[in-house]
Design an enzyme around this catalytic site. Structure first.
Site, PDB file in Angstrom:
ATOM      1  N   HIS A  35     -20.348  -8.452  17.907  1.00  0.00           N
ATOM      2  CA  HIS A  35     -19.663  -7.551  17.354  1.00  0.00           C
ATOM      3  C   HIS A  35     -19.045  -6.938  18.466  1.00  0.00           C
ATOM      4  O   HIS A  35     -17.873  -6.534  18.766  1.00  0.00           O
ATOM      5  CB  HIS A  35     -20.558  -6.672  16.406  1.00  0.00           C
ATOM      6  CG  HIS A  35     -19.802  -5.465  16.069  1.00  0.00           C
ATOM      7  ND1 HIS A  35     -19.360  -5.194  14.831  1.00  0.00           N
ATOM      8  CD2 HIS A  35     -19.330  -4.129  16.610  1.00  0.00           C
ATOM      9  CE1 HIS A  35     -18.791  -4.074  14.750  1.00  0.00           C
ATOM     10  NE2 HIS A  35     -18.504  -3.416  15.745  1.00  0.00           N
ATOM     11  N   GLU A  36     -20.063  -6.362  19.570  1.00  0.00           N
ATOM     12  CA  GLU A  36     -19.471  -5.745  20.731  1.00  0.00           C
ATOM     13  C   GLU A  36     -18.792  -6.510  21.479  1.00  0.00           C
ATOM     14  O   GLU A  36     -17.826  -6.166  22.425  1.00  0.00           O
ATOM     15  CB  GLU A  36     -20.583  -5.125  21.443  1.00  0.00           C
ATOM     16  CG  GLU A  36     -21.639  -4.016  20.669  1.00  0.00           C
ATOM     17  CD  GLU A  36     -20.882  -3.065  19.950  1.00  0.00           C
ATOM     18  OE1 GLU A  36     -19.777  -2.569  20.287  1.00  0.00           O
ATOM     19  OE2 GLU A  36     -21.353  -2.671  18.922  1.00  0.00           O
ATOM     20  N   HIS A  40     -15.424  -6.419  20.406  1.00  0.00           N
ATOM     21  CA  HIS A  40     -14.635  -5.028  21.158  1.00  0.00           C
ATOM     22  C   HIS A  40     -14.126  -5.273  22.550  1.00  0.00           C
ATOM     23  O   HIS A  40     -13.001  -4.793  22.918  1.00  0.00           O
ATOM     24  CB  HIS A  40     -15.649  -4.060  21.199  1.00  0.00           C
ATOM     25  CG  HIS A  40     -15.702  -3.364  19.699  1.00  0.00           C
ATOM     26  ND1 HIS A  40     -14.594  -2.750  18.954  1.00  0.00           N
ATOM     27  CD2 HIS A  40     -16.739  -3.093  18.847  1.00  0.00           C
ATOM     28  CE1 HIS A  40     -14.942  -2.362  17.899  1.00  0.00           C
ATOM     29  NE2 HIS A  40     -16.159  -2.299  17.627  1.00  0.00           N
ATOM     30  N   GLU A  85     -11.979  -2.172  15.450  1.00  0.00           N
ATOM     31  CA  GLU A  85     -12.964  -2.641  14.733  1.00  0.00           C
ATOM     32  C   GLU A  85     -12.765  -4.165  13.936  1.00  0.00           C
ATOM     33  O   GLU A  85     -13.706  -4.939  13.610  1.00  0.00           O
ATOM     34  CB  GLU A  85     -13.274  -1.595  13.518  1.00  0.00           C
ATOM     35  CG  GLU A  85     -14.744  -1.700  13.035  1.00  0.00           C
ATOM     36  CD  GLU A  85     -15.811  -1.692  13.744  1.00  0.00           C
ATOM     37  OE1 GLU A  85     -15.685  -0.932  14.931  1.00  0.00           O
ATOM     38  OE2 GLU A  85     -16.926  -1.979  13.508  1.00  0.00           O
TER      39      GLU A  85
HETATM   40 ZN    ZN Z   1     -17.329  -1.704  16.117  1.00  0.00          ZN
END
Ligand code: ZN
Length: 511
Positions: A264-265, A268, A303
């Site tokens: 997830h990170e 980003h 996101e």
């Molecule tokens: Zn996030």
């Protein structure tokens, strides 16, 4: 020096201040001893005040006037014109907000976070309630200062998701809820039969870190411009595109939580590292409303990238068919007798859990809907902070058909409200929806994309995303970016189609 160059130099220094705020924040969350919190709070408040004063000053107004005159002939796609326009928009909005209100929120953040942490540990909502009441009150004043047409929530949304409104959200949520309900009704009972005992074994941190970093780099995360640390709450933060950091937390008994958190990170981070170098230190890599150095269009767009890499890539069957063997090499004993398909199924179980950050792809948005409903009610004044725990529990019962065991795992579970973030929760769901739109568009535009993904070649997907999303920084609004990249505005269709495709396969409807 031309007027634009002068404008650029002035904003470069503002971006430097924002990078300092980010760095102080990164340190506070990864390295700082607990005793440093109060002093750090003052430091962040001071630098934030300096940045804010600089930004809302009359000097900025004069520089903007002159730069606008210089770029007036340039087309709408010129980054120069976009920079000036973005800066003007944020300037106009922030000039309406009293400085003492901004610094009041910044100061309250530091105290409120501490109170929230203590309240969560003690399972005592009353310890957080006074600070939360004050935070809601300050955000209500902020909404009034920013201004809105229909709902005070609309004003706050502009900080995180420009163009989004309470009314649009209500429509989006209704569509999603209707599409998700039948999936949940099948997948939750179906998941009870899915074998997952092997997830609850001892997974040493070092190997979790090693495997996750291998994947992050395979996705394209450049460690020459990045690093991975530990923190209580995983996050990504950047100080220009050349230093983009991520963090995770490790749970030895449930390894996938850290792995997916890291994917997830990484999503980003790919966004930040992929920004056009020409935009560095400019308004298009600065969140001028919140005074952070950020290169992404909006919270929701950001996101969309973390969720695309975490879920649509990292939680897919082809991904585990390819990478499970490597995971097994890191954890030969823990994963004895487990195959890729079993791991894929275990990692995609659907459960009615009270905890948002543990939620699967089917229930996740229901957690968000509950929070957004509550935020709107708090802002309207139709819900008092004192009644919040009861309203929360009622909402969890309505959306998930379960009871939270206590307030720590209920209304106190999220850090957001203590940090002043009211109006940011919807961006998680907006991100899910956008992710599916971007992924579908990348598939249409890139022949052989799925074959490449199946053999672990992530360059074509990253390339499409860089070209259509990452490189633009904050140059376009979320709606503009979506329309340019996918040919459509925000639309729940591709996301619901993605969920149905995945979960109808995992938990087929009975004939
Ligand atoms: Zn996030």
């Amino acid at each position: 020096m031309t007027a634009y160059e002068e404008f650029q130099g002035y904003f470069a220094e503002l971006n430097d201040l924002c990078c300092v705020i980010n760095l102080l924040t990164w340190d506070a969350r990864t390295q700082m001893p607990p005793g440093g919190a109060a002093a750090r709070g003052r430091q962040v408040a001071t630098v934030t005040r300096l940045a804010n004063e600089r930004f809302v000053s009359d000097t900025t107004g004069r520089l903007l006037d002159a730069a606008e005159a210089e770029v007036s002939g340039e087309g709408p796609d010129s980054y120069r014109a976009r920079s000036v326009a973005q800066a003007r928009e944020a300037y106009t909005l922030l000039r309406r907000v009293p400085t003492e209100l901004m610094s009041g929120i910044a100061e309250l953040k530091m105290v409120a976070q501490q109170a929230w942490q203590e309240a969560r540990v003690a399972n005592d909502f009353g310890r957080f309630a006074p600070d939360l009441s004050r935070m809601v009150e300050l955000n209500r004043r902020l909404a009034e200062a920013i201004g809105y047409q229909e709902h005070p929530y609309d004003a706050l949304l502009q900080r995180y998701e420009p163009g989004m409104t309470a009314a649009r959200l209500r429509g989006l949520f209704a569509t999603l809820r209707e599409g998700i309900a039948p999936l949940l009704a099948r997948a939750a009972p179906g998941s009870e039969a899915v074998r997952a005992d092997f997830l609850d074994r001892d997974y040493p941190e070092e190997q979790q870190r090693a495997f996750a970093l291998e994947i992050a780099q395979a996705f394209g995360y450049d460690l020459n411009r990045g690093r991975l640390d530990r923190s209580a709450h995983p996050f990504e933060i950047s100080f220009t595109r050349d230093d983009v950091r991520i963090t995770t937390r490790y749970n030895r008994r449930y390894a996938p939580a850290a792995l997916f958190g890291l994917f997830h990170e990484t999503g980003h981070a790919l966004y930040e590292q992929g920004v056009d170098p020409a935009l560095a230190r400019g308004p298009l890599t600065t969140d001028l409303l919140d005074l952070y150095a950020v290169g992404g269009t909006s919270y929701g767009t950001h996101e969309s990238q973390s969720r695309l890499w975490e879920n649509m890539v990292g939680r897919s069957r082809p991904f585990w068919q390819l990478h499970f063997a490597a995971l097994q090499r890191h954890f030969p004993e823990q994963l004895t007798g487990v195959d890729a398909e079993a791991f894929y199924r275990a990692a995609n179980r659907v459960r009615r859990s009270p905890i948002r950050v543990e939620a699967d792809e089917v229930t996740y948005n229901l957690h968000i809907m509950l929070r957004v409903e509550i935020e709107m009610a708090l802002l309207e004044g139709s819900l008092a902070v004192a009644d919040l725990p009861a309203a929360w529990n009622a909402g969890v019962r309505e959306y998930l058909e379960i009871d939270p065991p206590d307030d720590s795992r209920g209304v106190l579970q999220d850090i957001h409200w203590s940090t002043g973030l009211i109006g940011s929760f919807p961006t998680y769901t907006v991100g899910n929806v956008m992710a599916a739109q971007f992924f579908a568009a990348a598939r249409r535009a890139t022949p052989g994309l799925d074959t490449a993904l199946a053999r672990g070649d992530y360059a074509p997907l990253r390339g499409w995303l860089t070209e259509n999303v990452y490189r633009h920084g904050r140059a376009y609004s979320p709606d503009e970016l979506l329309n340019r990249a996918t040919g459509a505005s925000l639309d729940a269709g591709p996301y619901l189609a993605y969920l149905r495709g995945k979960y109808d396969d995992l938990f087929p409807p009975q004939a």
